[in-house]
Write a protein that holds these residues in place. Structure first.
Motif, short mmCIF file in Angstrom:
data_model
loop_
_atom_site.label_atom_id
_atom_site.label_comp_id
_atom_site.label_asym_id
_atom_site.label_seq_id
_atom_site.Cartn_x
_atom_site.Cartn_y
_atom_site.Cartn_z
N MET A 1 7.83 -0.09 7.15
CA MET A 1 7.29 -0.63 5.91
C MET A 1 6.32 -1.77 6.18
SD MET A 1 7.47 -0.19 2.66
CE MET A 1 6.77 -1.07 1.28
N GLY A 2 6.64 -2.60 7.16
CA GLY A 2 5.77 -3.72 7.51
C GLY A 2 4.40 -3.27 7.97
N TRP A 3 4.36 -2.22 8.81
CA TRP A 3 3.08 -1.72 9.29
C TRP A 3 2.26 -1.11 8.16
CZ3 TRP A 3 0.53 -2.93 13.42
CH2 TRP A 3 1.20 -3.35 14.56
N PHE A 4 2.89 -0.31 7.34
CA PHE A 4 2.18 0.28 6.19
C PHE A 4 1.63 -0.81 5.27
CE2 PHE A 4 4.86 4.22 6.92
CZ PHE A 4 3.78 5.02 7.27
N TYR A 5 2.47 -1.79 5.01
CA TYR A 5 2.09 -2.85 4.08
C TYR A 5 0.93 -3.68 4.65
CZ TYR A 5 2.64 -6.67 0.73
OH TYR A 5 2.42 -7.61 -0.24
N LEU B 1 9.46 6.47 -0.82
CA LEU B 1 9.26 7.47 0.22
C LEU B 1 10.17 7.22 1.41
CD1 LEU B 1 5.34 7.76 0.13
CD2 LEU B 1 7.03 9.34 -0.84
N LEU B 2 10.37 5.94 1.78
CA LEU B 2 11.23 5.62 2.91
C LEU B 2 12.70 5.91 2.60
CD1 LEU B 2 9.76 2.27 4.31
CD2 LEU B 2 9.86 4.47 5.48
N TYR B 3 13.08 5.72 1.37
CA TYR B 3 14.48 5.91 0.97
C TYR B 3 14.60 7.06 -0.02
CZ TYR B 3 15.39 1.40 3.16
OH TYR B 3 15.52 0.37 4.07
N ILE B 4 13.89 8.13 0.27
CA ILE B 4 13.84 9.26 -0.65
C ILE B 4 15.19 9.96 -0.80
CG2 ILE B 4 13.18 10.96 1.10
CD1 ILE B 4 11.20 12.10 -1.02
N ARG B 5 16.05 9.85 0.21
CA ARG B 5 17.36 10.48 0.13
C ARG B 5 18.41 9.61 -0.56
NH1 ARG B 5 18.21 13.39 6.07
NH2 ARG B 5 16.39 14.79 5.95
N HIS C 1 13.05 0.56 -7.20
CA HIS C 1 12.23 0.05 -6.11
C HIS C 1 11.19 -0.95 -6.63
CE1 HIS C 1 13.98 2.93 -3.35
NE2 HIS C 1 13.64 3.94 -4.14
N VAL C 2 10.70 -0.73 -7.83
CA VAL C 2 9.74 -1.68 -8.43
C VAL C 2 10.40 -3.05 -8.60
CG1 VAL C 2 8.41 -2.24 -10.50
CG2 VAL C 2 8.38 0.09 -9.59
N ILE C 3 11.63 -3.07 -9.10
CA ILE C 3 12.34 -4.34 -9.27
C ILE C 3 12.54 -5.03 -7.92
CG2 ILE C 3 14.49 -5.39 -10.05
CD1 ILE C 3 12.62 -4.32 -12.26
N HIS C 4 12.90 -4.25 -6.91
CA HIS C 4 13.08 -4.82 -5.57
C HIS C 4 11.75 -5.39 -5.05
CE1 HIS C 4 14.47 -4.23 -1.15
NE2 HIS C 4 14.65 -5.47 -1.57
N SER C 5 10.68 -4.66 -5.26
CA SER C 5 9.35 -5.11 -4.83
C SER C 5 8.97 -6.41 -5.53
CB SER C 5 8.32 -4.02 -5.14
OG SER C 5 7.01 -4.46 -4.82
N ILE C 6 9.28 -6.51 -6.83
CA ILE C 6 8.96 -7.72 -7.59
C ILE C 6 9.70 -8.93 -7.02
CG2 ILE C 6 9.32 -8.85 -9.83
CD1 ILE C 6 8.68 -6.18 -11.15
N HIS C 7 10.99 -8.77 -6.74
CA HIS C 7 11.77 -9.89 -6.21
C HIS C 7 11.27 -10.32 -4.83
CE1 HIS C 7 15.27 -8.92 -9.09
NE2 HIS C 7 14.74 -10.08 -9.45
N ILE C 8 10.92 -9.37 -3.98
CA ILE C 8 10.42 -9.72 -2.64
C ILE C 8 9.10 -10.47 -2.74
CG2 ILE C 8 9.40 -8.72 -0.56
CD1 ILE C 8 11.57 -6.61 -0.60
N HIS C 9 8.18 -9.99 -3.55
CA HIS C 9 6.88 -10.67 -3.69
C HIS C 9 7.04 -12.04 -4.34
CE1 HIS C 9 5.21 -6.66 -2.82
NE2 HIS C 9 4.10 -7.31 -2.49
N ALA C 10 7.97 -12.15 -5.28
CA ALA C 10 8.20 -13.45 -5.93
C ALA C 10 8.65 -14.49 -4.91
CB ALA C 10 9.22 -13.30 -7.05
N ALA D 1 6.43 -0.44 -3.99
CA ALA D 1 7.61 0.28 -4.50
C ALA D 1 7.52 1.77 -4.17
CB ALA D 1 7.73 0.07 -6.00
N LEU D 2 6.33 2.32 -4.23
CA LEU D 2 6.15 3.74 -3.90
C LEU D 2 6.48 4.00 -2.43
CD1 LEU D 2 5.24 6.58 -4.69
CD2 LEU D 2 2.88 5.90 -4.16
N LEU D 3 6.07 3.10 -1.56
CA LEU D 3 6.41 3.24 -0.14
C LEU D 3 7.93 3.16 0.07
CD1 LEU D 3 3.60 1.08 1.52
CD2 LEU D 3 3.78 3.57 1.44
#
Length: 351
Positions: free
Chosen positions: A328-332, A251-255, A263-272, A246-248
């Motif tokens: 994001m994929g490379w960082f992850y 940073l990617l969508y800081i604007r 972003h945490v909620i989005h991260s949770i749904h993707i990992h689920a 979510a932190l990444l």
């Protein structure tokens, strides 16, 4: 729960948008969804692992004891000989020794054929080939001979830990065998003394003593205890990965006008979703032989889902979404490698 199933599968990012917009009663809570699917994933992973271990044990365990099963599997993974039909062998240990002897002979022949020093006479003395035929090989060591000795050493003693010429190994005459045999009743200090290692400082000796102690626990106990311990730590590691992911995103969508929690909620749904798909994949492996093409199908499915989720949640054009998604994929990827290595190291240390 019923209203969440269809959008969760077929409308990536929909549940994230609804939750961030305040519609939190009509759909399943993200944390509940995450924990249910994470339990499913690690359950599938564990039973698949146990199934593979059981099949491997059944294949060679009828001829070999526990120590030799581990040696056979590891030596096979690292390419020391090809696997043969163990049912045709009367003694699995003899088969393993034959593989090692064959490797030695192949390297010896390779040295005679490829080493340019073999056919040269230096200072009027016999060539290496001539002396080899008499049983007294030429004394000059070449790079190829050194590599041959290293590979033969790896065949005889597969090194688990090797630092500055100190090693703990698995092999026919290994530390592993000794720890399960004549060293079993010795203290860590006594085992360390018996290895005849030279230490540069008391700190180095203390570190090796700690490492040896953990290695002994791994060797002397049932390996399944360590596997279960590692799996429990892996689930904890993945929970910590979610806020990092979510932190990444932040940073990617800081604007963009998203707070960190969005972003945490989005991260949770993707990992689920990833847990669900990969959990299904592991369950399939219980009945279907492993296929690399099947792996790619599931990997592509998760990748496309994540991409469409990025597109739906952040509502940017395809060009920006592709660029940020790949970044994001490379960082992850590197975060997962680092976190996985750290988790394994800490599991070995604190086991």
């Amino acid at each position: 729960m019923g209203r969440s199933i269809f959008p969760f599968f077929f409308k990536p990012g929909f549940l994230t948008n609804r939750f961030n917009e305040g519609q939190r009663v009509a759909y399943v809570h993200p944390l509940r969804l995450y924990f249910i699917l994470s339990i499913f994933f690690f359950f599938a992973l564990k039973i698949t692992w146990n199934n593979e271990v059981q099949k491997a044990t059944e294949e060679i365990g009828n001829k070999l004891n526990q120590e030799e099963v581990i040696e056979e599997v590891i030596l096979g993974i690292f390419g020391v000989g090809e696997k043969e039909n163990n049912s045709e062998k009367e003694n699995g240990v003899a088969e393993l020794s034959t593989k090692v002897d064959t490797l030695k002979a192949e390297w010896k022949n390779a040295l005679l054929e490829n080493d340019p020093l073999n056919n040269f006479e230096i200072g009027g003395k016999e060539s290496r080939r001539q002396r080899e035929e008499k049983g007294t090989a030429f004394s000059i060591e070449t790079d190829s001979s050194k590599e041959a000795e290293k590979d033969v050493d790896r065949a005889n003693n597969f090194t688990l830990i090797r630092v500055n010429e100190k090693q703990l190994s698995i092999g026919p005459n290994s530390t592993y065998r000794a720890l399960r045999g004549e060293w079993r009743n010795l203290t860590d200090e006594q085992v360390l003394d018996s290895l005849n290692w030279t230490f540069t400082s008391s700190f180095e000796r203390s570190m090796w003593k700690v490492g040896l102690h953990q290695f002994r626990k791994l060797v002397e106990n049932d390996i399944n205890f360590f596997i279960n311990y590692m799996f429990s730590n892996l689930s904890l590691m993945m929970i910590l990965i979610v806020p990092i992911f979510a932190l990444l995103l932040k940073l990617l969508y800081i604007r963009r006008k998203f707070v960190y929690v969005d972003h945490v909620i989005h991260s949770i749904h993707i990992h689920a979703f990833a847990y669900l798909i990969y959990g299904i994949f592991f369950l399939i492996q219980l009945w279907v032989p492993f296929s690399s093409s099947l792996v790619w199908v599931f990997l592509i499915l998760v990748t496309l889902y994540c991409f469409m989720s990025f597109k739906r949640v952040y509502k940017q054009g395809y060009r920006k979404t592709i660029f940020k998604f790949l970044s994001m994929g490379w960082f992850y990827f590197f975060i997962i490698i680092f976190a996985g290595t750290l988790e394994l190291f800490l599991s070995l240390i604190f086991y």
